[in-house]
Design a protein around this motif. Structure first.
Motif, mmCIF file in Angstrom:
data_model
loop_
_atom_site.group_PDB
_atom_site.id
_atom_site.type_symbol
_atom_site.label_atom_id
_atom_site.label_comp_id
_atom_site.label_asym_id
_atom_site.label_seq_id
_atom_site.Cartn_x
_atom_site.Cartn_y
_atom_site.Cartn_z
ATOM 1 N N LYS A 79 83.686 5.858 35.480
ATOM 2 C CA LYS A 79 82.865 6.785 36.260
ATOM 3 C C LYS A 79 82.958 6.509 37.751
ATOM 4 O O LYS A 79 82.898 7.431 38.563
ATOM 5 C CB LYS A 79 81.407 6.680 35.804
ATOM 6 N N SER A 80 83.095 5.218 38.142
ATOM 7 C CA SER A 80 83.115 4.928 39.570
ATOM 8 C C SER A 80 84.478 5.200 40.178
ATOM 9 O O SER A 80 84.592 5.709 41.275
ATOM 10 C CB SER A 80 82.763 3.470 39.854
ATOM 11 N N LEU A 81 85.525 4.788 39.446
ATOM 12 C CA LEU A 81 86.841 4.711 40.067
ATOM 13 C C LEU A 81 87.622 6.012 39.973
ATOM 14 O O LEU A 81 88.307 6.397 40.911
ATOM 15 C CB LEU A 81 87.627 3.571 39.420
ATOM 16 N N PHE A 129 99.629 6.686 41.323
ATOM 17 C CA PHE A 129 98.743 7.770 40.913
ATOM 18 C C PHE A 129 99.212 8.531 39.670
ATOM 19 O O PHE A 129 98.462 8.637 38.691
ATOM 20 C CB PHE A 129 98.531 8.732 42.077
ATOM 21 N N GLN A 138 94.576 10.422 46.426
ATOM 22 C CA GLN A 138 95.807 11.187 46.521
ATOM 23 C C GLN A 138 95.659 12.438 47.360
ATOM 24 O O GLN A 138 96.641 12.971 47.869
ATOM 25 C CB GLN A 138 96.279 11.584 45.118
ATOM 26 N N THR A 139 94.435 12.955 47.473
ATOM 27 C CA THR A 139 94.284 14.136 48.305
ATOM 28 C C THR A 139 94.392 13.754 49.779
ATOM 29 O O THR A 139 94.645 14.606 50.608
ATOM 30 C CB THR A 139 92.938 14.816 48.047
ATOM 31 N N ILE A 193 91.527 9.993 42.382
ATOM 32 C CA ILE A 193 91.979 11.348 42.700
ATOM 33 C C ILE A 193 91.862 11.610 44.189
ATOM 34 O O ILE A 193 92.782 12.137 44.816
ATOM 35 C CB ILE A 193 91.188 12.369 41.869
ATOM 36 N N VAL A 194 90.710 11.195 44.769
ATOM 37 C CA VAL A 194 90.543 11.409 46.208
ATOM 38 C C VAL A 194 91.639 10.679 46.983
ATOM 39 O O VAL A 194 92.165 11.192 47.965
ATOM 40 C CB VAL A 194 89.142 10.938 46.656
ATOM 41 N N PRO A 223 87.088 9.271 40.133
ATOM 42 C CA PRO A 223 87.053 10.259 41.218
ATOM 43 C C PRO A 223 87.763 9.762 42.470
ATOM 44 O O PRO A 223 88.423 10.531 43.162
ATOM 45 C CB PRO A 223 85.554 10.437 41.479
ATOM 46 N N TRP A 224 87.676 8.460 42.733
ATOM 47 C CA TRP A 224 88.281 7.939 43.960
ATOM 48 C C TRP A 224 89.788 7.815 43.831
ATOM 49 O O TRP A 224 90.506 7.908 44.823
ATOM 50 C CB TRP A 224 87.660 6.602 44.338
ATOM 51 N N ARG A 236 83.350 1.941 30.951
ATOM 52 C CA ARG A 236 82.692 3.194 31.297
ATOM 53 C C ARG A 236 82.295 3.228 32.764
ATOM 54 O O ARG A 236 82.461 4.240 33.446
ATOM 55 C CB ARG A 236 81.424 3.314 30.432
ATOM 56 N N THR A 237 81.791 2.088 33.240
ATOM 57 C CA THR A 237 81.378 2.034 34.640
ATOM 58 C C THR A 237 82.566 2.257 35.556
ATOM 59 O O THR A 237 82.514 3.027 36.507
ATOM 60 C CB THR A 237 80.758 0.658 34.942
ATOM 61 N N LEU A 238 83.670 1.556 35.225
ATOM 62 C CA LEU A 238 84.877 1.679 36.040
ATOM 63 C C LEU A 238 85.379 3.112 36.004
ATOM 64 O O LEU A 238 85.780 3.676 37.022
ATOM 65 C CB LEU A 238 85.946 0.731 35.507
#
Lengths: 323, 307
Positions: B140-142, B186, B150-151, B147-148, B144-145, B136-138
């Protein structure tokens, strides 16, 4: 709170201790980092390691859902994670004396961004505002309209789906040198590259989306005697929305990539791709990283806006459920 | 199962009936291409000075040395000359070496980087997805990043990766594969997170009722359920892995590879050479996707899916 301990819910004290610990270790680490002449001994790395462990611990308890701040965990956890990564990056760069060519420390990159804001802004306007976004809009719109035409005329669909599938698997970026020859060095050629790159993902995804409405719902539409247009607006377009947003998001990143890479093939002396390729040649890696930071922020903002729009439009889709 | 994955590439062409619509549309595109050759090239001196009727002008336009838009048959001829018409090896003082005039040699250089990057990226992507699904921690932490990450236009980082790895002595294949891997992890991560979480509550409850361990739930429920998602992602991944390898060849002026051919073609105005490299890359991409599609069919059939 009446003072009774709620089972399974951690007390305020634990949070307090976590914050206190990380504040102490963080201050120590910050002093070492600002000093810029770190003792590269085991103590430095121990402090860095402790900082990382403490930050991870905070994240673990935040995301366990039992923390008093659990409501904010959605954005707090990735923020802490990213912040920790930045601190570790800085600590490793300074502690291990990583050469700037290999990886500049984040503080160096931030200083470069602050020092050369006008250049970066001009590059941003040239690449994102003039090339990527107009190209993205035109490509997506054209792909969407052709998908609607394909849906209306079955012959077109049966002819174009295999071609669209094929072309969307091609390395379309290779068309960049040709389009630069056709449309000149300025932003028009970059926008054209973006149009070509974004067109087919949109076409293919929209067609897949239009085909995704269930048979039951379609039969219902038919039994209502709904026209093609009515069924499209009331059923099939809403059902296609997750696919369309998927394509919009894919295309947002493709647009940034296309606009930047097209500049590798010739450009006026402004633009992110131009900046990256010339500064790499001069080994000015901090400027390259500064440009990439700008590109990253721009790309993320672009993507983030699309995600917000997607949430508003496709709130009903199962993938939007949490927990 | 409608995996809302990106481009559903490689769908079977003949599924809804005949190949006639495809042939008709392709013929229309080709006809438009041939017709466009004259207006696109009309600013070239050979055509500005040319007298004669329309047909004569078209015949000049279809046989130009360095056209703005070459005719399709010119590209095919160039492709033939650069592959089958040229020997794959040549004799030098050091013995037989690959002949850089042969396009297949360049294609192999790019393909090897593509495949290595694809393997690294897919394994990494699956590993991240498994971590995200189980911690769960991974998650929530990972997430979003991921995805970021790839942007950020990753291809823009390509020059940095090549320069940075070059400064520690890694050149050639590895930096290009790392760019490919970075690009293609990704879609695999996203697809696998979707796939591994695709079993619904009923199925997960059943596993719990059977007292299945986490490992059993993974191997007997989550992993098989993720297979369609995995292959949809792999098809996207292999094509962008190829893109990564090609772009990895651009910023450093690589000597070999399809990207190097594109770059040298654009420097010297050799349009036919660019198109030939582009067509070769297209054929390569198609072959890669067809390979994955075949693997997908075989796997899904072995798992008992009806075609």
């Amino acid at each position: 709170m009446s003072g009774a301990i709620v089972p399974g819910r951690q007390g305020g004290w634990q949070t307090f201790f976590q914050l206190f610990n990380i504040a102490c270790v963080g201050t120590l680490l910050a002093m070492l980092l600002l000093d810029r002449s770190p003792a590269q001994g085991w103590l430095y790395w121990a402090i860095t390691g402790a900082f990382w462990l403490l930050a991870w611990d905070i994240n673990a308890s935040l995301s366990s859902g039992r923390s008093p701040f659990a409501a904010a965990a959605g954005w707090l956890v990735p923020l802490i994670f990213g912040g920790t990564l930045l601190v570790l990056w800085e600590a490793v760069c300074i502690g291990a004396a990583v050469p700037t060519v290999l990886l500049p420390a984040p503080s160096l990159i931030a200083a470069k961004v602050a020092a050369s804001t006008p250049t970066l802004w001009a590059d941003f306007v040239q690449t994102v505002i003039r090339a990527a976004i107009p190209g993205w809009m035109m490509g997506c719109l054209a792909g969407f309209l052709l998908a609607l035409a394909c849906d209306r005329f079955d012959f077109l669909r049966r002819g174009l789906i295999p071609i669209g599938n094929f072309v969307s698997a091609l390395p379309m970026i290779g068309i960049a040198p040709i389009l630069v020859m056709w449309f000149g060095f300025d932003w028009q050629s970059k926008a054209a590259v973006v149009v070509v790159m974004t067109f087919f993902p949109m076409l293919v995804n929209t067609l897949a989306g239009l085909a995704s409405a269930g048979h039951l719902e379609r039969d219902l539409m038919r039994s209502y005697g709904a026209s093609w247009f009515r069924a499209l607006v009331s059923l099939r377009l809403p059902a296609a929305m997750p696919f369309i947003f998927n394509a919009l998001k894919i295309n947002a990143t493709l647009a940034m990539i296309g606009a930047i890479v097209a500049e590798f093939f010739g450009t006026p002396v402004v633009g992110m791709g131009f900046r990256i390729s010339t500064e790499v040649g001069r080994m000015a890696l901090d400027m390259v990283w500064a440009t990439i930071a700008v590109a990253g922020v721009a790309g993320s903002a672009f993507y983030g806006l699309l995600v917000l729009a997607e949430r508003a439009v496709t709130f009903w889709h199962p993938s939007m459920r949490t927990g | 199962m409608s995996a809302a994955s990106s481009a559903h590439v490689g769908a079977p062409a003949g599924r809804d009936g005949s190949a006639i619509p495809v042939l008709v549309i392709t013929a229309l595109i080709l006809a438009a291409w041939y017709a466009a050759c004259l207006p696109m090239n009309s600013n070239l001196p050979q055509l500005q000075n040319a007298a004669g009727d329309l047909m004569a002008r078209y015949q000049i336009a279809w046989a130009l040395e360095r056209p703005v838009l070459p005719a399709p048959h010119q590209i095919v001829v160039e492709l033939y000359n650069a592959t089958i018409g040229t020997s794959l090896f040549r004799q030098t003082a050091d013995g037989m070496v690959p002949n850089p005039r042969n396009l297949s040699f360049h294609a192999w250089v790019t393909l090897s980087a593509t495949l290595l990057g694809f393997v690294i990226g897919s394994v990494l992507g699956i590993a991240i997805a498994v971590g995200i699904v189980h911690s769960r921690t991974l998650s929530k932490s990972l997430m979003p990043w991921v995805i970021v990450s790839q942007t950020i236009p990753i291809l823009a980082i390509a020059p940095i990766i090549i320069v940075a790895l070059g400064s520690v002595g890694l050149t050639g294949l590895v930096p290009k594969s790392i760019i490919s891997a970075y690009l293609c992890f990704f879609p695999v991560t996203i697809g696998m997170v979707k796939g591994l979480t695709s079993p619904d509550t009923m199925q997960l409850d059943l596993m719990r009722t059977y007292n299945g361990s986490a490992a059993q739930t993974f191997w007997k429920l989550r992993w098989p359920a993720a297979m369609p998602f995995l292959f949809a992602s792999l098809k996207v991944a292999i094509t962008i892995s190829l893109v990564g390898a090609i772009v990895g060849e651009l910023p450093t002026g690589a000597q070999a590879g399809l990207g190097a051919r594109l770059l040298s073609g654009s420097y010297f105005g050799q349009t036919i050479q660019i198109w030939a490299a582009l067509f070769y890359a297209a054929v390569l991409a198609a072959l890669l996707v067809v390979t994955i599609t075949a693997a997908e069919r075989a796997t899904l059939r072995a798992m008992g899916a009806r075609p």
